[in-house]
Scaffold this active site. Structure first.
Site, PDB file in Angstrom:
ATOM      1  N   GLU A 191     -12.041  88.280 -32.124  1.00  0.00           N
ATOM      2  CA  GLU A 191     -13.208  89.190 -32.177  1.00  0.00           C
ATOM      3  C   GLU A 191     -12.822  90.130 -30.941  1.00  0.00           C
ATOM      4  O   GLU A 191     -13.868  91.124 -31.429  1.00  0.00           O
ATOM      5  CB  GLU A 191     -13.915  87.851 -31.190  1.00  0.00           C
ATOM      6  CG  GLU A 191     -13.907  87.031 -29.989  1.00  0.00           C
ATOM      7  CD  GLU A 191     -13.101  86.307 -30.270  1.00  0.00           C
ATOM      8  OE1 GLU A 191     -13.380  85.206 -29.701  1.00  0.00           O
ATOM      9  OE2 GLU A 191     -12.721  85.304 -31.256  1.00  0.00           O
TER      10      GLU A 191
ATOM     11  N   ARG B  60      -2.481  73.058 -27.872  1.00  0.00           N
ATOM     12  CA  ARG B  60      -2.306  72.182 -27.605  1.00  0.00           C
ATOM     13  C   ARG B  60      -1.900  71.162 -28.511  1.00  0.00           C
ATOM     14  O   ARG B  60      -2.222  69.765 -28.840  1.00  0.00           O
ATOM     15  CB  ARG B  60      -4.190  71.641 -26.973  1.00  0.00           C
ATOM     16  CG  ARG B  60      -4.309  71.684 -25.826  1.00  0.00           C
ATOM     17  CD  ARG B  60      -5.624  71.900 -25.028  1.00  0.00           C
ATOM     18  NE  ARG B  60      -5.689  73.016 -23.787  1.00  0.00           N
ATOM     19  CZ  ARG B  60      -7.115  74.029 -23.862  1.00  0.00           C
ATOM     20  NH1 ARG B  60      -7.405  74.379 -25.380  1.00  0.00           N
ATOM     21  NH2 ARG B  60      -7.263  74.635 -22.228  1.00  0.00           N
TER      22      ARG B  60
END
Length: 180
Positions: free
Chosen positions: A104, A67
């Protein structure tokens, strides 16, 4: 613009158009989808203008995959500069400059072309859609600086403040158009 979740007109537009998706990408996560903001003419114009006001004085705008490409291109057009796409690893032909960073659930890499674009000594303003944990934004800034760019600041449309990303990107100044 706001760094504290304030009620600016820009923040109101973003909030009104952001789609909240429960339990995505996993149970318990409230995903903030900015796609409707970018698909709305007023939303896109409002966000683009606000980001361009922050980026004034830049020689080049760098947008982070994916984006950030849309936002970066729109902002660069308003500023009369070029745009540099900071890509996810493996999407550009060699040679490339890359920067690895921890996620993560593993590791990722960001890349820019090593040939054809000289960013050395140029003021490159960094744009992304969301600041969450800060890993992507921090890696992009390191990559650009390692390639000789001056990265004076960054901006995002939405900051998820509970995830602590702002601390991870310090000392890079980051402006968030809205904070949740």
């Amino acid at each position: 613009m706001t760094d504290d979740g304030g009620t600016s007109e820009v923040a109101r537009v973003i909030s009104a158009l952001t789609r909240n998706v429960a339990d995505f990408p996993e149970p318990g996560i409230q995903f903030k989808d900015l796609t409707p903001v970018l698909a709305d003419a007023v939303g896109l114009a409002t966000v683009t203008k606000a980001l361009a006001e922050i980026a004034v004085g830049s020689d080049l705008v760098a947008g982070i995959d994916a984006r950030g490409f849309l936002l970066g291109g729109a902002v660069a057009t308003l500023l009369g500069t070029g745009v540099l796409a900071v890509r996810k690893g493996g999407k550009l032909p060699p040679p490339v400059f890359g920067e690895s960073y921890a996620l993560e659930y593993g590791e990722a890499i960001l890349e820019i072309p090593a040939d054809g674009i000289d960013i050395s000594g140029r003021r490159v303003f960094l744009i992304d859609d969301v600041l969450a944990t800060g890993g992507t934004l921090a890696a992009a800034a390191r990559l650009l600086e390692r390639c000789g760019a001056i990265v004076p600041a960054a901006a995002v449309v939405l900051e998820l403040s509970a995830l602590g990303g702002r601390e991870r990107v310090q000392p890079l100044p980051v402006t968030s158009l809205t904070v949740v």
